[in-house]
Design a protein around this motif. Structure first.
Motif: not given
Length: 395
Positions: A34-36, A112-116
């Motif tokens: 997962g690339l967050f 997983r962009t927009r995943s702070r």
């Protein structure tokens, strides 16, 4: 992505995180990643540049999927008392192309962009909306955090992407043009000819304080472009404030990053060139190392990169000493003299310097000859501690 345990949760989709995810996926495609990334795209709004001599064959192969601009004709530097064209091949990568390649190369479930991420622990992460994602190992690739445990100065910059109304005529990059007013810092302008009618122009300062005055820098870029005869439409730009680390308590800095057992690489982990703030060679090397060891338990991975970080800190000692002489030994308006002298040295030495691999003879050669700053000032700088790397807000 389901709630079952993933192998690697990579936090931070910038250069270090994106390259780490790509390298691991290519070497160990069976692993769940997962690339967050907190933002909407990987890499943010940025441009990374490097010399081909900065990375080896495996590093070049890792960067193959990315659309890059390359200049095999070398680059130029300009100073008040010296000008030179050097033959090293120069490369540059824009964040939009970085993002596009990662989305193309990585599994869809890994993106997983927009995943702070609100919390990191050795066994998983928690997103800011409360979702908990278990992981065998957590890899922190977020940006550098200012710290009172480290000392140094700052590299402050504003870049502008420009489309000229006619061919601009610039054939190769200008890595440093210091023929400009210094404004109480070591100031130079950096230019990349991205096409016959396309330029990236960046105004850069080695400054004592991390103050980014957008209005002042924008006006200075205007005047520089006017002087060079470059006019046209602004397509975009970027700004940044990066640390130039000259010393400090690195162990205390690493302890302050958070709970032990998290794998910490990238700029936050201390993997940067202390004097130039370059991260790409070290991001590439760490990505390849992570890919080789990705099946290890998380605590073993964390210990491996903890040692790797301290080894890097020791290896960069020479650059931190030079940085102290730059910031604490030279008057701001005279700092350019250090780089002007450096660019009179032989080209292989310059290549090794940027790559972070100077030989003992290189170190001796850099320090011998007529000094660009008074010797007493250099000695005082080397004996001093420098200023804490504590951030201020941009204006």
């Amino acid at each position: 992505m389901s709630r079952r345990v993933i192998d690697l949760a990579i936090v931070g989709g910038g250069l270090a995180g994106g390259l780490a995810a790509l390298a691991v996926h290519r070497a160990q495609p069976q692993l769940r990643l997962g690339l967050f990334e907190a933002g909407e795209s990987f890499g943010g709004n940025h441009r990374w540049s490097w010399f081909t001599s900065d990375i080896g064959g495996a590093g070049s192969e890792l960067l193959t999927p990315f659309r890059k601009t390359e200049w095999a004709t070398g680059y130029e530097v300009f100073f008040p008392g010296h000008a030179r064209t050097l033959g090293s091949t120069y490369c540059s990568l824009a964040s939009r192309d970085f993002d596009a390649a990662l989305r193309r190369e990585l599994p869809q479930e890994a993106i997983r962009t927009r995943s702070r991420v609100a919390e990191l622990a050795p066994d998983g992460i928690t997103l800011d909306h409360g979702e908990r994602i278990p992981a065998r190992a957590v890899v922190d690739c977020r940006d550098f955090e200012p710290s009172p445990h480290l000392n140094g100065g700052w590299q402050v910059f504003m870049g502008r992407h420009l489309r000229t109304g006619s061919p601009h005529g610039q054939k190769r990059p200008i890595v440093m043009d210091a023929r400009v007013d210094q404004h109480d810092a070591y100031r130079f302008v950096y230019t990349l000819p991205l096409g016959a009618e396309e330029l990236f122009v960046e105004d850069t300062y080695y400054a004592d304080a991390p103050v980014l005055d957008r209005s002042a820098l924008s006006g200075r870029i205007d005047r520089y472009c006017d002087a060079m005869g470059w006019h046209g439409d602004i397509l975009g730009g970027e700004t940044g404030v990066l640390p130039v680390i000259t010393g400090g308590d690195f162990s205390a800095y690493r302890r302050g990053l958070g709970e032990p057992g998290v794998v910490r690489i990238g700029a936050r982990g201390g993997f940067a060139h202390p004097l130039t703030s370059y991260t790409l060679p070290f991001s590439v090397a760490n990505a390849l190392q992570l890919a080789r060891e990705a099946t290890l338990p998380g605590e073993q991975l964390a210990a491996l990169f903890e040692k790797r970080a301290h080894d890097h800190w020791r290896a960069m000692r020479f650059y931190r000493q030079l940085g102290r002489m730059l910031f604490d030994g030279a008057r701001p308006e005279q700092r350019y003299r250090i780089f002007q002298r450096f660019y009179r040295l032989n080209e292989p030495l310059i290549e090794r310097f940027y790559a972070g691999r100077p030989t003992r003879l290189d170190r001796l050669r850099v320090l011998t000859g007529k000094p660009p700053i008074p010797i007493p000032a250099a000695v005082r700088a080397l004996l001093g501690k420098g200023s804490p790397l504590v951030h201020e807000k941009a204006r």
